[in-house]
Scaffold this motif. Sequence first.
Motif, short mmCIF file in Angstrom:
data_model
loop_
_atom_site.label_atom_id
_atom_site.label_comp_id
_atom_site.label_asym_id
_atom_site.label_seq_id
_atom_site.Cartn_x
_atom_site.Cartn_y
_atom_site.Cartn_z
N VAL A 274 0.83 -1.21 0.00
CA VAL A 274 0.00 0.00 0.00
C VAL A 274 0.87 1.26 0.00
O VAL A 274 1.78 1.40 0.82
N TYR A 275 0.54 2.17 -0.92
CA TYR A 275 1.17 3.49 -0.97
C TYR A 275 0.18 4.50 -0.41
O TYR A 275 -0.91 4.68 -0.95
N GLU A 276 0.55 5.16 0.69
CA GLU A 276 -0.33 6.14 1.32
C GLU A 276 -0.06 7.52 0.75
O GLU A 276 1.10 7.92 0.62
N ALA A 277 -1.14 8.26 0.44
CA ALA A 277 -0.95 9.58 -0.16
C ALA A 277 -2.02 10.55 0.30
O ALA A 277 -3.20 10.19 0.42
N HIS A 278 -1.59 11.78 0.55
CA HIS A 278 -2.51 12.89 0.77
C HIS A 278 -2.53 13.70 -0.52
O HIS A 278 -1.52 14.30 -0.91
N ALA A 297 -5.10 11.07 -11.59
CA ALA A 297 -5.37 9.75 -12.15
C ALA A 297 -4.25 9.29 -13.07
O ALA A 297 -4.09 8.08 -13.29
N HIS A 298 -3.48 10.21 -13.60
CA HIS A 298 -2.36 9.84 -14.46
C HIS A 298 -1.02 9.98 -13.73
O HIS A 298 -0.23 9.04 -13.69
N GLU A 299 -0.79 11.13 -13.11
CA GLU A 299 0.50 11.35 -12.48
C GLU A 299 0.73 10.42 -11.28
O GLU A 299 1.77 9.77 -11.18
N LEU A 300 -0.23 10.37 -10.36
CA LEU A 300 -0.07 9.54 -9.17
C LEU A 300 -0.14 8.06 -9.50
O LEU A 300 0.68 7.27 -9.02
N VAL A 301 -1.10 7.68 -10.32
CA VAL A 301 -1.27 6.26 -10.63
C VAL A 301 -0.04 5.72 -11.38
O VAL A 301 0.46 4.63 -11.07
N ASP A 302 0.46 6.46 -12.34
CA ASP A 302 1.65 6.00 -13.07
C ASP A 302 2.84 5.87 -12.14
O ASP A 302 3.64 4.92 -12.24
N TYR A 303 2.99 6.81 -11.21
CA TYR A 303 4.10 6.76 -10.26
C TYR A 303 3.99 5.54 -9.34
O TYR A 303 4.95 4.79 -9.14
N VAL A 304 2.80 5.33 -8.77
CA VAL A 304 2.60 4.20 -7.86
C VAL A 304 2.79 2.87 -8.58
O VAL A 304 3.40 1.94 -8.04
N LYS A 305 2.30 2.79 -9.79
CA LYS A 305 2.43 1.55 -10.57
C LYS A 305 3.90 1.25 -10.85
O LYS A 305 4.34 0.09 -10.80
N SER A 306 4.68 2.29 -11.13
CA SER A 306 6.10 2.08 -11.44
C SER A 306 6.88 1.55 -10.25
O SER A 306 7.93 0.91 -10.41
#
Length: 500
Positions: A274-278, A297-306
């Motif tokens: 789990v990646y926690e984010a505010h 939806a693009h910047e955070l999701v792509d970062y977490v997926k990587s």
Amino acid sequence: MVPSNLRVLSPAEACVPHRNQPLTSETEAVSGHLDEGLRRIIEARHHDPFAVLGRHRYSGEERVRAFLPDAEEVWLTETGARLERLPGTDLFEWHGAPGSVPERYRLRWRDRDGGEHEAYDPYCFPPQLPDFDLHLFGEGRHRHAYRIMGAHPLSVDGIAGVRFALWAPNAERVGVVGDFNAWDGRRHPMRIRGSTGVWELFIPGLAAQILYKFEIRNRRTGAVLLKTDPYGRRFEQRPATAAIVEDPPHHDWGDEEWMQARRERDWLHAPMSVYEAHLGSWRRRDDGGFLTYRELAHELVDYVKSLGYTHIELLPVTEHPLDASWGYQTTGFYAPTSRHGSPEDFRYFVDRCHREGIGVLLDWVPGHFPKDGYALARFDGSALYEHEDPRRGEHRDWGTLIFNYGRNEVRNFLLSSALYWLEEFHIDGLRVDAVASMLYLDYSRRPGDWLPNLYGGNENLEAIEFLRQLNQITLGQQPGTLMIAEESTAWPQVTRPTWL
């Protein structure tokens, strides 16, 4: 039904302290010649305006009565008949042969500045909330209370409008206010539904995107309060606090494979990271502004997926007034914060997470709420959502109020909120904040500053039953979702469903 050339008051200007002051001698003289029902309409304290306003049969004739402040002349649109003013008041009345006026009729009026207006009369429509829904709500067993409470655009007999519903059992009178009526609580008083404490009104001609609040007059003190909607699904950006009427969801979800897999998932044993984010501080724009849900939806999701994470845990996105609280002092339990966009934008965020194979967990705060005067605190002039006694109803350390889990309607409010996020936004699990503060009556309290339960112990029995129901309902109706507790003591199995 607001005259177009009247100045529209802001919610702050519309706190209406003047309607909590004694009546003038002139008003008293006028109202003294009227019957009690008419007098209560004029004084903005009638619990059932439908008994006075609208179309009625009296002694073999039909009568239509309307209360239109600032109107000079009023007519029935369908017949052209003129309504006569009751002297010295803003009440207008027509009477004639039965059957002369259709069941759903319109009023046309000219205001004092010469503006012309026309609208269906809200007081010619029957109650809209089914008795069975109200029964379930009163018992604390309505799993989808958000479908009946709050503001909902709909059509009645082919006439479009918005249905408003509110729980305020200690109110003498409740009115819907907004730009559409100059924030004047006299113009659209609601009807009380028996002993349920629920008030409702269908206002024809209104549509989504309008601002609104509720003006509540306390039955005991006569104090007039201006409150936002506990079931509001969208709000203005802080520091403004009005609710916004939201259209029914229309997002075209593309996460069918994810949702099917979620229902079949062995959630007790499947690994997760789990990646926690505010969202408000994870990353900002160059000018310091918030990223939108669609940008995240693009910047955070792509970062977490990587990085190889399986889930994103969002610090509370429920609406809240104070940025520094990170969302942990919630005022809108059914609304994604407008800091990052609309509810549809948040659906897009969750949808893209799922399409990219990332689950979404939400920090959810049913343990307490802030004291902000426009929200839940002393909602109808009484300790409604909280306990009256601060030894049960207040967190001394946090300066917040504690939910009264023993009250059916409060428990219903919270359980419906949990299901709302899982069903309407496809959230994959809830991380329940500050569970220890819910479980123990003496949590962070000095001796003598807490009240024991009926057995003399420090366990909050109502909160324990609430958590048990929360596990049963969420995991039963949304299989595969997760329930996670921030629990700092050794209390066992607080997230375990009762059938395991």
